[in-house]
Design an enzyme around this catalytic site. Sequence first.
Site, short mmCIF file in Angstrom:
data_model
loop_
_atom_site.label_atom_id
_atom_site.label_comp_id
_atom_site.label_asym_id
_atom_site.label_seq_id
_atom_site.Cartn_x
_atom_site.Cartn_y
_atom_site.Cartn_z
N ARG A 164 0.84 -1.22 0.00
CA ARG A 164 0.00 0.00 0.00
C ARG A 164 0.87 1.26 0.00
O ARG A 164 0.53 2.26 0.65
CB ARG A 164 -0.97 0.03 1.19
N SER A 238 -10.58 0.80 4.06
CA SER A 238 -9.77 0.54 5.26
C SER A 238 -9.08 1.84 5.68
O SER A 238 -8.37 2.43 4.87
CB SER A 238 -8.70 -0.50 4.98
N GLU A 334 -4.03 4.54 6.31
CA GLU A 334 -3.90 4.34 4.87
C GLU A 334 -4.51 5.53 4.12
O GLU A 334 -4.05 5.93 3.06
CB GLU A 334 -4.61 3.04 4.48
P1 FAD Z 1 -8.39 9.95 -4.30
O1 FAD Z 1 -9.05 9.70 -2.98
O2 FAD Z 1 -9.02 10.92 -5.20
O3 FAD Z 1 -6.87 10.38 -4.03
C1 FAD Z 1 -6.04 9.65 -3.16
C2 FAD Z 1 -4.66 10.34 -3.11
O4 FAD Z 1 -4.02 10.28 -4.37
C3 FAD Z 1 -4.74 11.81 -2.74
O5 FAD Z 1 -3.61 12.12 -1.98
C4 FAD Z 1 -4.70 12.50 -4.09
O6 FAD Z 1 -4.19 13.81 -4.02
C5 FAD Z 1 -3.78 11.60 -4.88
N1 FAD Z 1 -4.08 11.55 -6.32
C6 FAD Z 1 -5.25 11.21 -6.89
N2 FAD Z 1 -5.14 11.18 -8.22
C7 FAD Z 1 -3.86 11.53 -8.52
C8 FAD Z 1 -3.13 11.69 -9.73
N3 FAD Z 1 -3.68 11.48 -10.94
N4 FAD Z 1 -1.84 12.08 -9.65
C9 FAD Z 1 -1.26 12.29 -8.44
N5 FAD Z 1 -1.90 12.15 -7.28
C10 FAD Z 1 -3.18 11.77 -7.30
N6 FAD Z 1 -7.84 0.39 -1.71
C11 FAD Z 1 -7.13 -0.73 -1.93
O7 FAD Z 1 -5.92 -0.68 -2.16
N7 FAD Z 1 -7.74 -1.95 -1.92
C12 FAD Z 1 -9.06 -2.09 -1.68
O8 FAD Z 1 -9.55 -3.22 -1.71
C13 FAD Z 1 -9.84 -0.93 -1.43
N8 FAD Z 1 -11.15 -1.01 -1.15
C14 FAD Z 1 -11.88 0.11 -0.88
C15 FAD Z 1 -13.24 -0.01 -0.59
C16 FAD Z 1 -14.01 1.12 -0.34
C17 FAD Z 1 -15.48 0.97 -0.04
C18 FAD Z 1 -13.42 2.40 -0.41
C19 FAD Z 1 -14.25 3.63 -0.20
C20 FAD Z 1 -12.07 2.53 -0.68
C21 FAD Z 1 -11.27 1.39 -0.91
N9 FAD Z 1 -9.89 1.46 -1.18
C22 FAD Z 1 -9.16 0.32 -1.45
C23 FAD Z 1 -9.21 2.76 -1.16
C24 FAD Z 1 -9.30 3.53 -2.52
O9 FAD Z 1 -10.36 3.06 -3.28
C25 FAD Z 1 -8.02 3.39 -3.34
O10 FAD Z 1 -6.92 3.85 -2.62
C26 FAD Z 1 -8.11 4.17 -4.66
O11 FAD Z 1 -6.98 3.87 -5.47
C27 FAD Z 1 -8.22 5.67 -4.46
O12 FAD Z 1 -8.48 6.25 -5.71
P2 FAD Z 1 -9.17 7.67 -5.87
O13 FAD Z 1 -9.09 8.02 -7.32
O14 FAD Z 1 -10.51 7.68 -5.26
O15 FAD Z 1 -8.15 8.54 -5.01
P1 NAP Z 2 -10.27 -10.58 5.04
O1 NAP Z 2 -10.43 -11.47 3.86
O2 NAP Z 2 -11.25 -10.64 6.16
O3 NAP Z 2 -8.81 -10.77 5.66
C1 NAP Z 2 -8.37 -9.96 6.74
C2 NAP Z 2 -6.95 -9.51 6.46
O4 NAP Z 2 -6.12 -10.66 6.42
C3 NAP Z 2 -6.83 -8.81 5.14
O5 NAP Z 2 -6.57 -7.48 5.37
C4 NAP Z 2 -5.73 -9.54 4.38
O6 NAP Z 2 -4.59 -8.75 4.11
C5 NAP Z 2 -5.30 -10.66 5.29
N1 NAP Z 2 -5.42 -11.96 4.56
C6 NAP Z 2 -6.53 -12.72 4.44
N2 NAP Z 2 -6.24 -13.85 3.76
C7 NAP Z 2 -4.92 -13.77 3.44
C8 NAP Z 2 -4.02 -14.61 2.74
N3 NAP Z 2 -4.43 -15.79 2.22
N4 NAP Z 2 -2.75 -14.20 2.57
C9 NAP Z 2 -2.32 -13.03 3.07
N5 NAP Z 2 -3.12 -12.18 3.75
C10 NAP Z 2 -4.41 -12.55 3.94
O7 NAP Z 2 -10.14 -9.07 4.53
P2 NAP Z 2 -11.25 -8.01 4.14
O8 NAP Z 2 -11.13 -6.91 5.07
O9 NAP Z 2 -12.55 -8.69 3.90
O10 NAP Z 2 -10.66 -7.51 2.74
C11 NAP Z 2 -10.52 -8.40 1.65
C12 NAP Z 2 -9.47 -7.87 0.69
O11 NAP Z 2 -9.88 -6.60 0.17
C13 NAP Z 2 -8.11 -7.62 1.35
O12 NAP Z 2 -7.10 -7.95 0.45
C14 NAP Z 2 -8.11 -6.14 1.65
O13 NAP Z 2 -6.80 -5.59 1.59
C15 NAP Z 2 -8.97 -5.59 0.52
N6 NAP Z 2 -9.69 -4.39 0.98
C16 NAP Z 2 -8.98 -3.24 1.08
C17 NAP Z 2 -9.61 -2.07 1.48
C18 NAP Z 2 -8.84 -0.78 1.50
O14 NAP Z 2 -9.46 0.27 1.63
N7 NAP Z 2 -7.54 -0.82 1.39
C19 NAP Z 2 -10.96 -2.08 1.79
C20 NAP Z 2 -11.63 -3.28 1.74
C21 NAP Z 2 -10.98 -4.44 1.32
P3 NAP Z 2 -4.41 -7.77 2.85
O15 NAP Z 2 -5.22 -6.58 3.19
O16 NAP Z 2 -2.95 -7.52 2.87
O17 NAP Z 2 -4.86 -8.47 1.63
#
Ligand code: FAD
Ligand code: NAP
Length: 338
Positions: A164, A238, A334
């Site tokens: 991340r 998250s 994050e």
């Molecule tokens: P924004 O919120 O618009 O921007 C995020 C940051 O990036 C800010 O600092 C902004 O200034 C900068 N930025 C945006 N665009 C640019 C650009 N073109 N150039 C330079 N800087 C820029 N993330 C995960 O990794 N995995 C997940 O599974 C995941 N699940 C999510 C589920 C939900 C319900 C929500 C709400 C979010 C989730 N996220 C997840 C977080 C988010 O969706 C990601 O981080 C996504 O990539 C953010 O994109 P955005 O365009 O909305 O970014």
């Molecule tokens: P989950 O499946 O309940 O698992 C809980 C955590 O354990 C996750 O964060 C995941 O890490 C880790 N995990 C589970 N199985 C794993 C495996 N086989 N190997 C390594 N790590 C494992 O998680 P959840 O919250 O429902 O989310 C599911 C996936 O969606 C995850 O990958 C999570 O990162 C992603 N997600 C991200 C966001 C965001 O905003 N970043 C929001 C929702 C969901 P990792 O997170 O490293 O995968």
Amino acid sequence: MDITKNKSLKSYNTFGINCSSSFFTRINNLKDLDELYQHQLFKSQKKLILGGGSNILFTSNYDGLVIKNEIKGIEVIKETNDIVEVQIGAGVNWHKFVTYAVNNKWGGVENMSLIPGNCGTAPMQNIGAYGAEIKDTFISLNAYQIETGKVISFDRKKCEFGYRESVFKNDLKDQYIILDIKLRLQKKPILNTKYGDISNTLIKNKISRPTLKDVSNAVIEIRTSKLPNPNKIGNAGSFFKNPIITKEQFKKIKIKFPEVVSYPVNEKQVKLAAGWLIEKAGWKGKDFGNFGVHKKQSLVLVNYNNANGKEIFDLSQDILEDIYNKFQVKLEREVNIF
Ligand code: FAD
Ligand code: NAP
């Protein structure tokens, strides 16, 4: 060039925080950006590049220029029997692109179905889900250097991807505007269903030989059942990253909490499920009226009704401190705080 003053940002952040920016504009292509670069506001104001607003928490009004990146376009730039290389505009919605790839039977991004936000933001934190990360398909990106107005190409190495993380959240923070990204997808993909939730959902749906579409659908089904829909309950996914700790530290935690949820990272490090720590500390589902910790997913902080960003930030601080006191583990946010 259309620049709006005192623009409400409520509908531009998935937390639904009611705030505004001093100035707001949109860019649709490089020409728009070159034009904006010449504008005195570009030089004089603090700048925030906005994608889908799904990884942002505004704790006050933004005193500066918000630049909403709306650069569109998906173009195949190379294709062989085995792979396809695609260039995607930064303003393309990530899930729309995933759907396009899955419909074309191009593998590599299906586990990241339904992640909100835009393609240009995806490398910022090396988005990931269910064992896949954008770095696995990533070739390069083009970015606009804010200081000089030059377009610079970054390959995977230069992006310094981590868990991340990328160079754009660290050493090069606030210095570039990502314009487009290039990904390499597989025409004969090896599916990754090792995350328990995916395999359980496939079994439940009686799918023994899944296709790309089956995996994508399984991810969509799981996410829809577990995560709050930002259109209904404000959130940014998250709020915290899963902490990566040393094996020594892990052993100490395991003695006190044998049931701790963890995953090995390498020979020296272990990843803890931050959601487990937060739940164990008693925060899951905590409701503070307008805001709280989501009932089904303790990593997600939510805006139930017109909370302000500062309240949500303070809640995140309380959680960070409590987790440190209980487990001696430092959680990191994050979500990007403004
Ligand atoms: P924004 O919120 O618009 O921007 C995020 C940051 O990036 C800010 O600092 C902004 O200034 C900068 N930025 C945006 N665009 C640019 C650009 N073109 N150039 C330079 N800087 C820029 N993330 C995960 O990794 N995995 C997940 O599974 C995941 N699940 C999510 C589920 C939900 C319900 C929500 C709400 C979010 C989730 N996220 C997840 C977080 C988010 O969706 C990601 O981080 C996504 O990539 C953010 O994109 P955005 O365009 O909305 O970014
Ligand atoms: P989950 O499946 O309940 O698992 C809980 C955590 O354990 C996750 O964060 C995941 O890490 C880790 N995990 C589970 N199985 C794993 C495996 N086989 N190997 C390594 N790590 C494992 O998680 P959840 O919250 O429902 O989310 C599911 C996936 O969606 C995850 O990958 C999570 O990162 C992603 N997600 C991200 C966001 C965001 O905003 N970043 C929001 C929702 C969901 P990792 O997170 O490293 O995968």
